[in-house]
Structures are given as C-alpha cells and as structure tokens.
Design an enzyme around this catalytic site. Structure first.
Site, PDB file in Angstrom:
ATOM      1  N   TRP A  45      63.988  -9.198  59.699  1.00  0.00           N
ATOM      2  CA  TRP A  45      63.198  -7.897  60.417  1.00  0.00           C
ATOM      3  C   TRP A  45      64.268  -7.180  60.068  1.00  0.00           C
ATOM      4  CZ3 TRP A  45      59.055  -8.011  62.360  1.00  0.00           C
ATOM      5  CH2 TRP A  45      58.006  -9.049  62.311  1.00  0.00           C
ATOM      6  N   ASP A  80      68.379  -3.778  66.974  1.00  0.00           N
ATOM      7  CA  ASP A  80      67.107  -4.462  67.533  1.00  0.00           C
ATOM      8  C   ASP A  80      67.225  -5.517  67.905  1.00  0.00           C
ATOM      9  OD1 ASP A  80      64.287  -5.698  67.820  1.00  0.00           O
ATOM     10  OD2 ASP A  80      63.745  -5.940  65.396  1.00  0.00           O
ATOM     11  N   LYS A 105      59.422 -11.950  74.145  1.00  0.00           N
ATOM     12  CA  LYS A 105      60.036 -13.577  73.849  1.00  0.00           C
ATOM     13  C   LYS A 105      60.441 -13.489  75.524  1.00  0.00           C
ATOM     14  CE  LYS A 105      60.221 -11.709  69.704  1.00  0.00           C
ATOM     15  NZ  LYS A 105      59.465 -12.480  68.982  1.00  0.00           N
TER      16      LYS A 105
END
Ligand code: PMP
Length: 369
Positions: free
Chosen positions: A104, A177, A201
């Site tokens: 990511w 992030d 999440k």
C-alpha cells in the site's frame, strides 16, 4: 447457504459487532420515529446532521484527538487519498518523501508522482522475509513537503508500531495511511500532520474515509489548482457543517454505531484485545514445528493482519482454504502478491474467533502431516 454467522477474517470489509448490526436492523424501517430509514434521510436534515456530528465527536473521544487537529469525513475510499494528499499538502513545494514498507505504501507513489517528485526514503527490503529497511539506509529529503508512510501494511502483514520521529526534519508534517490499524491501538495524534483511514476495517462498512488533519496545514493558498472541489480540504472545511457534498449516509451511520459501541470500552481495551489475539496466533504458528511459518520479521509483525504459509506448499494451502470455508471461516486467502494465508483480525473479531481458528489449524495439521 449458511444459516449461522461465520468467523469473518477478511481484510476489509469485514465483521461488524453483532449488537451494531442488530441496532441497524431494528432501526432500518423507521429511524428514531422519522418514519424513514437512514437510507432515506436527507443529508441536510436534522436527524442526519446529528449522525454526522456524532461520528466526528465519537472519533475525537475514541482516539483522544487534541484540539490542534480536526476530523473530516470524506465520501470515498482510502485510495483516493493517494492523489488528494499531494494536491492538498505540497504547500508550494515540489518534492515529497515516501517510505515504502509494502504494497500500500508503494501503490500510492504512482498517484503522488503525477503531482510531485517522490523521494523514496529507502530501498525495499529483499523478499521473502518481510521487514523494514534499517534506519541507517533511510534518506529523508529535507526539502520535501511531508513524509508519507503506512503504519500497517494490510497485504504484507507488517506493522510499524512507532515511527522513528528522529528521522523527521523539524516542521516536516508526518502523513500516515492508517487504514488497517487506526482504532486498534493508542497513538499520539499530536505527532502527526495528517492521518487517514477507510472505515471498513475497524469502524464499520465501506464508504467513508476519516481524515485527522492538523488545523494549520489546511491552507487554501497552496492547494493545487487542479484539485477537484470535493477533495479540496480547506474548501470542505468552509462548507456548511464541513459537508461539501452528499455524504455516504449509511456508512456514516454504521460508523456512528460502531464508535458508540467501542467508546463503551475505550481504545485501551481494544489494544489489549489486539495484542492478545495476535499473540495467540503467532505463538501457535511459531510452535507448529515448521508446519505453519511466518515470514515477517518478528519486530514488525502486524497484530491486525497475521500472514502465514503452510510449509507443505500451494496444493495443501488451497485445501486449507477450502476446508476452512466448510468449517465456518471466511476471508483467509492470502494477499494476491504474497499468497499463503492471511487472518485479518480487527476490532470486531471476538477472541473466540481466534481460538476457533487455532483449533481448526491444529486439526488440519494433524490430518495433513
Ligand atoms: N491503504 C491500506 C493500508 C489498505 O489496507 C487499503 C485497502 N485494503 C487501502 C489503502 C485502499 O483502500 P480502499 O480500497 O478503501 O481504497
């Protein structure tokens, strides 16, 4: 067809606390006597405004967000931030620092490079061991507008528990992030310029990305002129109730319920639970005489995405996944570039789910020696 709820270990979207789902079910047709579902509420009406404000207050309480920072809710996925971050925070500069620790943090560079020169802080460590390059090999460009990193690599199973703040030049904002770890451990928000995370999440279902932004970084004069209005953060801040356009109302509502639910226990409770669940699983893997193996450097093992491989190879891994689905588990397939098994364990996963998974892993190992 399943008649009961299963153990959902997906990387997100994933399980949501059962009391939250039941509350949403009870509210579905007539939300608080409005005669409407939340799905039908006007985003400018009073009932939805209350939800909107409660979500922002809920985040402040749960994450202990100081007055120096503001909470913004953006209706899109976290990937959109890969472009929105340079658009909003280059502050007139042409370089930004990006630390790569896995999928990511690397994925976002492609978008960032459209808007600025990217300084990669360090080379990626060699595979198959997943780790983080030692600090001696890091180079942070002091001319960079900010330093961006990802604190939990959802696909690689790597977590950087504490950023080494000593590498950060004075006044350089740290942008993170935290899509897959925000809310699962205590953090000192004051150390960050910007934090962003998709809510699917630890806080509910997809739709909303939460941004926690240090207020002094919201500067209208340095936002890139090509920035779409819906991603122009200083402009959003000036909008009525900081709502520029129509929010994903349902996702906001589920996030409100999740925050209410989690605020009953507080973040310390969820951090302890996260430590306990991941330790149980890693200890079992480490004691399986090499049947199950973790390739992640123990210093950086993620508590939220436990990744492991079966030493007997791919065929048996496939069998593991197929049998796990028949036994009431879901989402254990590893990330596309890593393979193996990934157990994603976010806030809504009860410890019982991890005990059940270990029971299954034990049984599978004995039957497939
Ligand atoms: N960052 C991280 C750490 C992620 O785990 C994900 C998605 N799994 C993303 C960014 C992208 O999120 P989205 O799919 O919501 O764009």
């Amino acid at each position: 067809m399943k008649s009961e709820r299963i153990w959902n270990f997906s990387s997100g979207p994933t399980c949501i606390p059962l009391p939250v789902l039941k509350k949403a079910q009870a509210d579905l047709l007539n939300y608080k006597g409005t005669g409407m579902s939340v799905l039908e509420l006007s985003h400018r009406g009073k009932p939805f405004k209350e939800i909107w404000n409660n979500v922002r207050e809920g985040f402040k309480k749960y994450l202990n967000i100081p007055e120096t920072h503001k909470v913004m809710l953006i209706q899109d996925d976290a990937s959109m931030q890969f472009a929105a971050i340079p658009m909003n925070f280059l502050a007139g500069k042409s370089v930004a620092n990006y630390l790569i620790t896995g999928h990511w943090s690397e994925a976002c560079i492609e978008d960032a490079e459209v808007y600025c020169k990217v300084n990669k802080v360090c080379p990626s460590p060699p595979k198959p061991i997943c780790s983080i390059t030692p600090l001696e090999k890091w180079h942070v460009d002091p001319k960079g507008a900010y330093l961006h990193y990802c604190s939990n690599e959802t696909g690689d199973g790597i977590m950087l528990y504490d950023f080494p703040y000593e590498v950060l030049p004075e006044n350089m904002p740290l942008i993170c992030d935290m899509s897959s770890d925000l809310g699962s451990r205590q953090i000192d928000i004051s150390k960050f310029g910007v934090i962003y995370a998709g809510v699917q999440k630890n806080f509910g279902c997809p739709g909303v990305t939460v941004l926690i932004i240090r207020k002094d970084l919201l500067d209208k004069s340095t936002v890139l002129p090509i920035t779409p209005s819906a991603y122009n953060y200083p402009l959003i801040q000036e909008s009525d109730n900081e709502m520029y356009n129509t929010p994903v109302t349902w996702s906001c509502y589920i996030t409100e319920l999740c925050l209410d639910y989690m605020n009953e226990q507080g973040i310390k409770y969820y951090e302890n639970l996260s430590i306990e669940r991941s330790k149980l699983l890693y200890d079992f893997i480490d004691n399986s005489q090499g049947y199950y193996i973790s390739r992640v450097d123990p210093k950086f093992r993620s508590r939220n995405n436990v990744i492991f491989h079966l030493s007997k190879g791919e065929e048996i891994t496939k069998k593991f996944i197929e049998e796990s689905e028949l036994e009431g588990f879901s989402g254990l397939q590893g990330f596309k570039t890593i393979g193996g098994i990934r157990a994603s364990i976010y806030n809504a996963m009860p410890i019982e789910g991890v005990h059940k998974l270990i029971e299954f892993m034990k049984k599978f190992m004995n039957e497939n020696k």
